[in-house]
Design an enzyme around this catalytic site. Sequence first.
Site, PDB file in Angstrom:
ATOM      1  N   SER A 177      -0.742  -6.508 -11.723  1.00  0.00           N
ATOM      2  CA  SER A 177      -1.045  -6.474 -10.298  1.00  0.00           C
ATOM      3  C   SER A 177      -2.143  -7.478  -9.968  1.00  0.00           C
ATOM      4  CB  SER A 177      -1.399  -5.044  -9.877  1.00  0.00           C
ATOM      5  OG  SER A 177      -1.385  -4.914  -8.474  1.00  0.00           O
ATOM      6  N   ASP A 287       9.513  -2.211  -6.803  1.00  0.00           N
ATOM      7  CA  ASP A 287       8.226  -2.711  -6.326  1.00  0.00           C
ATOM      8  C   ASP A 287       8.426  -3.522  -5.045  1.00  0.00           C
ATOM      9  OD1 ASP A 287       5.639  -3.692  -6.076  1.00  0.00           O
ATOM     10  OD2 ASP A 287       5.583  -4.630  -8.055  1.00  0.00           O
ATOM     11  N   HIS A 317       5.803  -0.119  -8.776  1.00  0.00           N
ATOM     12  CA  HIS A 317       4.578  -0.837  -9.087  1.00  0.00           C
ATOM     13  C   HIS A 317       3.655   0.012  -9.957  1.00  0.00           C
ATOM     14  CE1 HIS A 317       1.916  -4.228  -8.187  1.00  0.00           C
ATOM     15  NE2 HIS A 317       0.925  -3.359  -8.188  1.00  0.00           N
TER      16      HIS A 317
END
Length: 346
Positions: A177, A287, A317
Amino acid sequence: MAAAKVGSNLRRKIGKDCHQHGVVAEEIDGLIKAYEDGRVERPQIVPCVTSTLAPGLGVTSRDTVIDNFTNIWARFYVPIKFHGKLPLVVYFHGGGFCVGSAAWSCYHDFLARLAAKANCIIMSVNYRLAPENPLPAAYDDGIKALMWLKQQALCVCTDNWWASQWNFSDVFLAGDSAGANIAFNVITRLDSFNAGQTAAAIKPLTLKGIILIQPFFGGEARTHSEKHSVQSPRSALNLAASDTYWRLALPCGANRDHPWCNPLAKGSLKLEDFVRFPIMVCISEMDILKDRSLEFVASLGRAGKRVEHVVHKGVGHAFQILSKSQLSQTRTLEIMARIKGFISGI
């Protein structure tokens, strides 16, 4: 948790009659509150843990200070039973640049298991967070961590407990991320600072590759997955949270087409002139960032770069650190196997 002060440039205008103390300017429910008066609060949604690990895992872990002035530190993970020199992965945690820690229990568990399964040393960097320290603070901390490693490699008398097992000619940058964004931008900044000579800047370290897990990029124009992916209420990232993270992290006045957010925006770096290292990108099917990640991979390919990617089916995610479902556990083993293959295959 004690509140922290932030710079005035991070304050948000939220109405003429809302300047009294205690008004929330930006909030992601359960994760962060940034107040109009500059205070920031982060509820302890994920517990922080010490470096202790269960003996049966076959990994030892300790914390090391990188820079006393900025309070940057790292948690190292070293397999116990593996003989010989090991590759080292410099890892940056996620959290939208605004939350998260190398001490979070979910990262401690994931990275300890990854070190064991991939037969590598992992250096998990605890960098400064926005909005108190907006970008490029996290990138600067990443560069500082690399320069600290360089000094360890140059110092034959180092007493670091992990140094005897480290192959400093076999180094990887990685993150998930926002941490993946940091890994990418650390290299772009090193490259630009040193006239395209990243390898020379970090010598005797040899960077072998970059591992980007669900990289946190953005842009003003919405992708299909950003607009149409249906997220559960407990999803680690939705569009509103993504936008809030970027407002808190980017420099005052910047929008989501800033190069740090959108590496493919007009005026951003030219990929054909950059990224001389193999890159692996791990993408989650559910995601909201899926399409943006696929576009990034395609752009690298068109620029002639060595890039490989995998789309993990049925997961969202940050599944590898936040989800305990059976499917997520299976996909986490898959992602570890792909990382091991990437590290050993270069």
